[in-house]
Design a protein around this motif. Structure first.
Motif, short mmCIF file in Angstrom:
data_model
loop_
_atom_site.label_atom_id
_atom_site.label_comp_id
_atom_site.label_asym_id
_atom_site.label_seq_id
_atom_site.Cartn_x
_atom_site.Cartn_y
_atom_site.Cartn_z
N HIS A 20 -10.27 -20.01 25.54
CA HIS A 20 -10.62 -20.75 24.33
C HIS A 20 -11.90 -21.57 24.47
O HIS A 20 -12.23 -22.35 23.57
N ASP A 21 -12.60 -21.41 25.59
CA ASP A 21 -13.84 -22.15 25.82
C ASP A 21 -13.61 -23.65 25.64
O ASP A 21 -14.38 -24.35 24.98
N ALA A 22 -12.51 -24.13 26.24
CA ALA A 22 -12.12 -25.54 26.09
C ALA A 22 -12.73 -26.38 27.20
O ALA A 22 -12.89 -25.92 28.34
N ASP A 23 -13.07 -27.62 26.87
CA ASP A 23 -13.62 -28.55 27.86
C ASP A 23 -12.55 -29.46 28.45
O ASP A 23 -12.77 -30.07 29.49
N ARG A 68 -13.72 -29.60 32.20
CA ARG A 68 -14.83 -28.73 32.58
C ARG A 68 -15.89 -29.60 33.25
O ARG A 68 -16.44 -30.52 32.63
N MET A 93 -19.37 -30.27 31.65
CA MET A 93 -19.40 -31.24 30.56
C MET A 93 -19.48 -32.66 31.12
O MET A 93 -20.25 -33.50 30.64
N GLU A 121 -16.56 -35.84 23.55
CA GLU A 121 -17.62 -34.90 23.89
C GLU A 121 -17.14 -33.45 23.93
O GLU A 121 -17.95 -32.52 23.84
N ALA A 122 -15.84 -33.24 24.07
CA ALA A 122 -15.31 -31.88 24.26
C ALA A 122 -15.51 -31.02 23.03
O ALA A 122 -15.30 -31.46 21.89
N ARG A 123 -15.88 -29.78 23.27
CA ARG A 123 -15.98 -28.82 22.17
C ARG A 123 -14.59 -28.45 21.65
O ARG A 123 -14.40 -28.22 20.46
N ARG A 124 -13.63 -28.38 22.57
CA ARG A 124 -12.27 -28.04 22.18
C ARG A 124 -11.32 -28.63 23.20
O ARG A 124 -11.60 -28.67 24.39
#
Length: 508
Positions: free
Chosen positions: A114-117, A159, A162, A189-192
């Motif tokens: 999911h490209d999670a941070d 991540r 990040m 700040e996290a994208r997801r």
């Protein structure tokens, strides 16, 4: 030969953590994800923790140990570990906790997919440790910021790119909520953000030696200063002003109003109470506009905020002391469809023999108000009729016990309050007399309200009033065993703990 970087760096601050430490490291070395490194910062331990870490380092080259003088707080050791981390992801773990063998594998897979941070593992408490209801109720998958803010401890997968991009580090020194300051910025700040685990993945412990830092005495100035930093991060980092204010309001409800629970307030002396109220009054003045108070669904919490803004210690004391008198259990005894929504009937069993709800009495007026309601029910969807019905009920039942039903969705955490109507006693059946000590309330949940929760499971609580300005703590709504009914696209059912929840599938 080029050394392959680990996928996950696990950073553990360690201070006098024996014998728990052994199980912590063993649970990491047993992870199904083998591509990890363990960076343990021995923060001046004197109980043999350092020697135990060195033993593990000799057995497994994935373990790195750094010995240093005691810093007094976990922020600095975590930073020293983060500086040495080489993994794509970093997870901060406490030296008395453990993880399920599949934990890191599942969290990494979810972050990658999911490209999670940030990935939040599902917690379970051990040794008597309690965890937030979030960890029992939230479904696996994406999680909104408002729900993620319910857990600010650092035991999460981040991540590392990040963290390095924004230069994020823990505050060092004796800073209360230092982990919340770090985690809130990471969330912003996290994208997801993802919530991981169909079952528990991270087991967070309550030490039987009282060694948890969270159990130490709280300095009000230090604590509220950290709350200010977190609130400012939310206000500055959330573009939508209304959403930012809602986040701060919810945050204050969790971290500020906790000091006005009876178990805390009643242990304080007058000076301590005045100190907390003054600090929180300034917090509210500076960071939350008064008009935000109207959005607080819980009537008791809303009243506490009003009294804090006014600096009214006597009013707060009276309100908080009333909570014991208003303790109760609410149980759903009926569900049905009505024009414009569904109706729940709830019997309220007061815990205190002098509770206001035990003095409902004057059933003639209650029956009259109920008859008016039933006559108007076919056209109750019209706003003018609904208003007239409420006015009639207020006139007839102005001095009768009142109750409110609170709803909260598991995914979004949206809260709503539904006023109840006192109903006549249930008819006696057979030889069983009416239970005069358990008045019944009818709560109508309009379709417009239910649509907010479409696709969600919704939990419910009841709140009782002593008078119009004095209400008590909320009590989880319970259900009779085997309750499982579908009414107008809404499933009303008993959970495995005997509580009542709703599953909103579709509404008219």
């Amino acid at each position: 030969m080029t050394e392959t970087a680990p996928v996950v760096s696990v950073v553990i601050p360690v201070y006098n953590s024996m014998p728990y430490l052994t199980g912590t490291v063993e649970s990491l070395l047993a992870q199904e994800l083998a591509a990890l490194e363990i960076i343990a910062i021995d923060d001046g331990s004197t109980d043999g923790s350092g020697a135990e870490l060195d033993r593990f380092a000799e057995l497994d080259d994935r373990v790195t140990v750094v010995h240093q003088a005691n810093s007094g707080w976990p922020g600095m050791p975590r930073n020293r570990g983060l500086e040495r981390a080489r993994g794509t992801y970093v997870l901060f773990m406490d030296a008395d906790d453990t993880m399920a063998p599949e934990a890191l594998r599942l969290m990494v897979a979810q972050a990658d997919e999911h490209d999670a941070d940030v990935v939040i593992p599902r917690f379970e408490g051990t040794g008597g440790r309690q965890v937030q209801a979030l960890f029992e109720r939230h479904p696996e998958g994406p999680i909104e910021l408002a729900r993620a803010m319910e857990t600010l401890s650092p035991q999460k997968l981040f991540r590392r790119a990040m963290l390095e991009r924004i230069g994020l580090r823990f505050p060092e020194g004796r800073v209360r909520l230092e982990d919340g300051i770090f985690v809130t910025r990471a969330y912003i700040e996290a994208r997801r953000i993802m919530f991981c685990g169909a079952g528990p993945l991270y087991f967070i412990a309550l030490r039987d030696d009282g060694g948890n830092i969270s159990g130490q005495r709280i300095d009000p100035e230090n604590y509220v200063a950290s709350c200010r930093r977190i609130a400012e991060t939310l206000l500055e980092g959330t573009p939508d002003r209304e959403a930012a204010v809602a986040l701060v309001r919810q945050f204050f409800g969790r971290k500020g109003l906790r000091f006005y629970a009876p178990k805390r307030w009643l242990r304080m002396d007058d000076a301590q109470r005045a100190r907390w109220v003054a600090l929180h009054r300034d917090f509210l003045h500076d960071l939350l506009p008064p008009e935000a108070d109207a959005r607080i669904a819980h009537p008791t919490d809303r009243r506490k905020v009003e009294l804090i803004r006014a600096g009214d210690l006597a009013g707060l004391d009276a309100l908080i002391r009333a909570a014991e008198l208003l303790e109760h259990t609410g149980v759903v005894t009926g569900t049905r469809a009505v024009p414009g929504g569904i109706e729940l009937t709830v019997a309220v069993h007061a815990a205190h023999e002098n509770a206001p709800s035990r003095r409902a009495g004057a059933w003639l007026r209650v029956r009259l108000a109920d008859r008016v309601y039933r006559l108007l029910r076919p056209v109750i969807t019209r706003r003018t009729v609904r208003g007239a019905s409420r006015v009639a009920a207020d006139l007839l039942l102005r001095d009768r016990p009142r109750a409110t039903l609170l709803l909260s969705g598991r995914k979004r955490g949206r809260a709503a309050a539904v006023p109840g109507r006192l109903a006549p006693p249930a008819p006696a059946t057979g030889d069983a007399p009416r239970d005069a000590a358990a008045p019944r309330y009818r709560f109508v949940l309009p379709h417009d309200l239910l649509r907010r929760y479409r696709g969600e499971r919704v939990d419910a609580w009841t709140v009782l009033y002593a008078d119009r300005a004095t209400s008590g703590d909320r009590a989880r709504l319970t259900a009779q065993p085997g309750l499982d009914r579908r009414v107008d696209g809404v499933r009303v059912y008993a959970t495995n703990r005997g509580n009542c929840s709703l599953q909103v599938r579709s509404t008219q």
